[in-house]
Design a protein around this motif. Structure first.
Motif, short mmCIF file in Angstrom:
data_model
loop_
_atom_site.label_atom_id
_atom_site.label_comp_id
_atom_site.label_asym_id
_atom_site.label_seq_id
_atom_site.Cartn_x
_atom_site.Cartn_y
_atom_site.Cartn_z
N LEU A 69 0.79 -1.14 0.22
CA LEU A 69 0.05 -0.13 -0.14
C LEU A 69 0.84 1.23 0.20
N GLN A 70 2.01 1.08 0.70
CA GLN A 70 2.96 2.11 0.80
C GLN A 70 3.63 2.47 -0.46
N ALA A 71 3.85 1.42 -1.23
CA ALA A 71 4.42 1.47 -2.57
C ALA A 71 3.71 2.08 -3.66
N MET A 72 2.14 1.99 -3.50
CA MET A 72 1.32 2.29 -4.41
C MET A 72 0.99 3.97 -4.17
N ARG A 73 0.96 4.26 -2.76
CA ARG A 73 0.88 5.66 -2.40
C ARG A 73 1.98 6.60 -3.14
N VAL A 74 3.24 5.98 -2.94
CA VAL A 74 4.33 6.81 -3.65
C VAL A 74 4.32 6.90 -5.30
N LEU A 75 4.12 5.59 -5.59
CA LEU A 75 4.08 5.80 -7.27
C LEU A 75 2.93 6.73 -7.68
N THR A 76 1.90 7.01 -7.03
CA THR A 76 0.65 7.65 -7.58
C THR A 76 1.14 9.18 -7.02
N ASP A 77 1.89 9.47 -6.03
CA ASP A 77 2.18 10.54 -5.54
C ASP A 77 2.79 11.68 -6.76
N PRO A 78 1.99 12.87 -7.02
CA PRO A 78 2.80 13.61 -8.27
C PRO A 78 3.96 14.41 -7.58
N VAL A 79 4.29 14.43 -6.38
CA VAL A 79 5.21 15.02 -5.74
C VAL A 79 6.48 14.03 -5.57
N ALA A 80 6.14 13.08 -4.79
CA ALA A 80 7.03 11.97 -4.22
C ALA A 80 7.19 10.86 -5.20
N THR A 81 6.76 10.74 -6.36
CA THR A 81 7.00 9.75 -7.22
C THR A 81 8.31 9.39 -7.68
N GLY A 82 8.61 8.51 -8.03
CA GLY A 82 10.12 7.89 -8.63
C GLY A 82 10.13 6.45 -8.54
N ALA A 83 11.21 5.92 -8.50
CA ALA A 83 11.38 4.37 -8.19
C ALA A 83 11.10 4.12 -6.79
N VAL A 84 10.28 2.99 -6.71
CA VAL A 84 9.72 2.33 -5.72
C VAL A 84 10.30 0.82 -5.62
N THR A 85 10.94 0.61 -4.41
CA THR A 85 11.44 -0.66 -4.55
C THR A 85 11.20 -1.68 -3.23
N LEU A 86 10.56 -2.78 -3.63
CA LEU A 86 10.05 -3.71 -2.47
C LEU A 86 11.02 -4.91 -2.75
N ALA A 87 12.06 -5.06 -1.78
CA ALA A 87 12.97 -6.21 -1.93
C ALA A 87 12.29 -7.51 -1.41
N LEU A 88 12.35 -8.60 -2.15
CA LEU A 88 11.67 -9.65 -1.71
C LEU A 88 12.49 -11.05 -1.37
N PRO A 89 12.81 -11.29 -0.21
CA PRO A 89 13.71 -12.61 -0.05
C PRO A 89 13.03 -13.71 -0.70
N GLN A 90 14.10 -14.71 -1.23
CA GLN A 90 13.50 -15.68 -2.16
C GLN A 90 12.81 -16.64 -1.53
N ASP A 91 12.84 -16.76 -0.02
CA ASP A 91 12.12 -17.72 0.89
C ASP A 91 10.80 -17.25 1.12
N VAL A 92 10.68 -15.73 1.43
CA VAL A 92 9.49 -15.28 1.50
C VAL A 92 8.58 -15.41 0.45
N GLN A 93 9.01 -15.14 -0.70
CA GLN A 93 8.28 -15.05 -1.89
C GLN A 93 7.60 -16.16 -2.01
N ALA A 94 8.06 -17.39 -1.60
CA ALA A 94 7.57 -18.80 -1.89
C ALA A 94 6.26 -19.31 -0.72
N GLU A 95 6.54 -18.35 0.30
CA GLU A 95 6.02 -18.72 1.74
C GLU A 95 4.28 -18.44 1.36
N ALA A 96 3.22 -19.14 1.98
CA ALA A 96 2.10 -19.09 1.73
C ALA A 96 1.42 -18.62 2.96
N PHE A 97 0.37 -17.84 2.89
CA PHE A 97 -0.34 -17.01 3.73
C PHE A 97 -1.83 -16.78 3.45
N ASP A 98 -2.71 -16.75 4.41
CA ASP A 98 -4.10 -16.44 4.27
C ASP A 98 -4.20 -15.04 4.07
#
Length: 680
Positions: free
Chosen positions: A223-252
């Motif tokens: 949600l914070q990533a989308m906020r910055v991407l769409t902010d006409p003042v604050a926009t730029g590159a937005v990075t979400l670093a994703l550990p490879q084990d977390v990417q594959a972990e399941a969640f409800d």
């Protein structure tokens, strides 16, 4: 590859006209995305199950699957027009993302999230940035990489996006959050900090950075990533670093996380007191000048600017990012300003008593390294959405959306008109400059080898307001800024905030993906081509009819000229064999860039003369496949060359040297530097 058109759900209206912005990225219908009951087995609760009373419906997915589903449901909205925020995802897979985001993109499918296969991580970011710029920052792409070199290759593209205030979402893989083995392949070990990875190189070049080390942390991070991407003042590159084990972990995941979410792009109006002060400043000025930057384009304020200039008679000069926001034939348009600007624009800047800096960062190229505005009484009005930029040069701020602010200024200035003699004088200067452009573009001998400027002249005679010209670095931006006759805001696409060699080809692909109906030209020199030609393969793969123009002048022409002017004598800038003394002054290297482009799948047309060039450009424009026009340019003479720089640029010269060229260059440097001013 284009994003599917909607069949139901939120209905985006047709996009803005060529004078007000690009067509929107088409928006997939929410009904086209897999629902909890029609997703592949194993990724959701059993079909038909009903949550117990009082419980929140959930969907069991991996972190990567959840992120892709979330991104597919994000939209921007401005002026009643809705756009898909993340129109596609680029990727190169490795062990850090293949089983996470790679598997998620496969499972989700292209109807939900189109996938683009890149060849170079930096280039993928450039393509996303090109898409974002063309769509008025209302739509962009995501870019996923593996850990290690794949992630660090993003840094240059991220810096370019942030410097230019253009949104792009970066999703690099990261090392294990749980650290079952330490270190893993490609992991950087920092003995004094166990939580540092190579992805931390993206922190200073990102407007928002987060590392998602637990599944539940994805919700606030996304949600914070989308906020910055769409902010006409604050926009730029937005990075979400994703550990490879977390990417594959399941969640409800709560179902609300995947609901369609619209991010309104705001248009704040300026403060009443600031507006009144701005009106007073304009009315008191005798020689006002407006500098239009990229903020005019991003706001879609082109029509408002034209109305303002038409009503007040105030002349308009443009930065590289702002060129095209007025058509070249508008009476108030004076063309580029600053080091690569026109004589009329810079002459007015030197004598202006009020400079309205509208949507510009006022970089050193624009201000001629603080030497341009020489009137002792000059004052500045900073019209900008970002207070940081609005206050530059000790300006009186007018903080607000460019379109809203210009419309209010025009209304409040009703009855005001710049002095007729002033308007007449800059009109005559504009006409005189147009004659200089005609002379530079002209090619009296059709059988001669064309100069670089004559290549631009041939292209200028061919294109319409539908064409898009993409460029970024070298000597071409200077020639384009001074000479190009921009027919629309979308036509002139020159990245000069970061001036990044290698931007042109992938950015042109981003434009084509946003609007495949337009002829899109990537203009590159041989130095830029050799740095980053790889996405030509993507153009071929996606059947994108890119028009590539390669101008071969055997080296780094722009830096060669700068080197000569600063006493370094062109050292290390020519593509030549070593001569007897060990310098690079032997024969030109036997490079055949046309053959290289052909080997990557492009149709190639070699143009040896001016006549060949005209025919080749016309053939390329009509082509329905990626096509390259290759031309070896000749060195211009004093008649056919572009006008020289009309303002200074501060590049420090050696203060002590034994060579006469450096001593002479230092004398000129000291003379120019003495004109610098602090505007307080």
């Amino acid at each position: 590859m284009t994003t599917p058109s909607p069949t139901s759900g939120p209905s985006p209206t047709s996009g803005p006209s060529p004078t007000s912005g690009p067509s929107p990225t088409s928006v997939p219908s929410p009904t086209n995305r897999p629902s909890p009951t029609n997703r592949p087995s194993g990724t959701s609760p059993a079909a038909g199950t009903t949550p117990a009373a009082g419980t929140t419906p959930t969907r069991r997915l991996t972190v990567a699957q959840a992120l892709v589903a979330f991104l597919a449901a994000q939209y921007t909205e401005r002026d009643g027009r809705r756009h898909r925020l993340i129109a596609a995802t680029w990727g190169i897979f490795g062990h850090g993302n293949v089983a996470g985001l790679g598997q998620a993109l496969l499972e989700t499918g292209p109807k939900t999230m189109p996938f683009l296969q890149g060849r170079n991580e930096q280039a993928m970011v450039h393509a996303a940035v090109g898409h974002a710029r063309h769509t008025g920052r209302l739509s962009t792409h995501a870019v996923t990489t593996s850990i290690g070199p794949g992630a660090t290759n993003l840094v240059t593209g991220a810096a370019l996006a942030t410097v230019n205030r253009l949104p792009v979402l970066l999703l690099p893989g990261d090392t294990f959050a749980t650290r079952p083995a330490d270190p893993v392949l490609q992991q950087l070990e920092v003995p004094g900090a166990g939580d540092v990875t190579v992805n931390d190189t993206l922190r200073p070049v990102s407007r928002y950075f987060d590392r998602v080390t637990r599944p539940e942390a994805l919700v606030p991070a996304a949600l914070q990533a989308m906020r910055v991407l769409t902010d006409p003042v604050a926009t730029g590159a937005v990075t979400l670093a994703l550990p490879q084990d977390v990417q594959a972990e399941a969640f409800d995941w709560p179902e609300e996380f995947f609901a369609d979410r619209v991010w309104p792009v705001r248009r704040p109006r300026p403060d009443r007191a600031e507006l009144a002060a701005a009106v007073d400043a304009v009315r008191a000025a005798r020689r006002p000048l407006l500098i239009a930057g990229g903020g005019i384009r991003h706001s879609g304020a082109q029509d408002a600017l034209a109305a303002f200039a038409g009503a007040t008679g105030i002349p308009v000069a443009v930065t590289q990012a702002g060129k095209g926001v007025l058509r070249h034939d508008h009476p108030a348009d004076l063309g580029g300003i600053g080091h690569t600007g026109t004589a009329p624009a810079n002459d007015l800047a030197r004598t202006a008593d009020l400079v309205i800096a509208a949507g510009t960062r006022l970089t050193d190229f624009t201000t001629a390294s603080a030497t341009l505005f020489q009137n002792p009484a000059v004052r500045f009005l900073g019209l900008n959405l970002d207070p940081y930029d609005a206050h530059k040069l000790a300006a009186r701020p007018l903080v607000g959306d460019a379109r809203e602010s210009l419309e209010l200024l025009t209304a409040e200035l009703a009855g005001y008109r710049a002095d007729p003699a002033y308007v007449r004088a800059y009109g005559e200067a504009k006409a005189g400059w147009e004659r200089r452009v005609d002379a530079a573009f002209a090619a009296p001998d059709d059988d001669a080898v064309p100069t670089q400027v004559q290549v631009l002249g041939a292209l200028d005679a061919l294109v319409t307001d539908r064409d898009v010209i993409v460029n970024a670095a070298g000597s071409l931006p200077g020639d384009l800024h001074k000479l190009w006759r921009a027919r629309s805001a979308l036509q002139y696409h020159v990245e000069y905030g970061y001036s990044c060699m290698g931007y042109e080809i992938p950015a042109a692909l981003g434009v084509l993906l946003a609007d495949p109906s337009r002829p899109v030209w990537a203009l590159v020199g041989d130095g830029t081509y050799l740095m980053n030609p790889t996405e030509l393969v993507t153009a071929v793969q996606e059947r994108l009819p890119l028009k590539l123009v390669i101008l071969d002048n055997h080296g780094y022409a722009s830096i060669g000229g700068l080197s000569a002017g600063t006493g370094a004598e062109g050292f290390g800038t020519a593509y030549r064999f070593r001569g007897p003394d060990g310098d690079f002054d032997g024969e030109p290297l036997p490079l055949d860039l046309a053959a290289n482009a052909a080997s990557l799948g492009l149709a190639v047309i070699r143009a040896r003369t001016v006549r060949d060039l005209r025919e080749a450009l016309a053939e390329a424009r009509a082509a329905d496949r990626p096509t390259c026009v290759y031309v070896k340019t000749r060195t211009p003479d004093t008649v056919s060359g572009p006008p020289p720089a009309q303002a200074w640029w501060d590049v420090p010269v050696a203060e002590t040297a034994t060579r006469a060229s450096a001593r002479s260059a230092r004398e000129e440097y000291d003379r120019q530097a003495a004109q610098r001013r602090r505007h307080l």
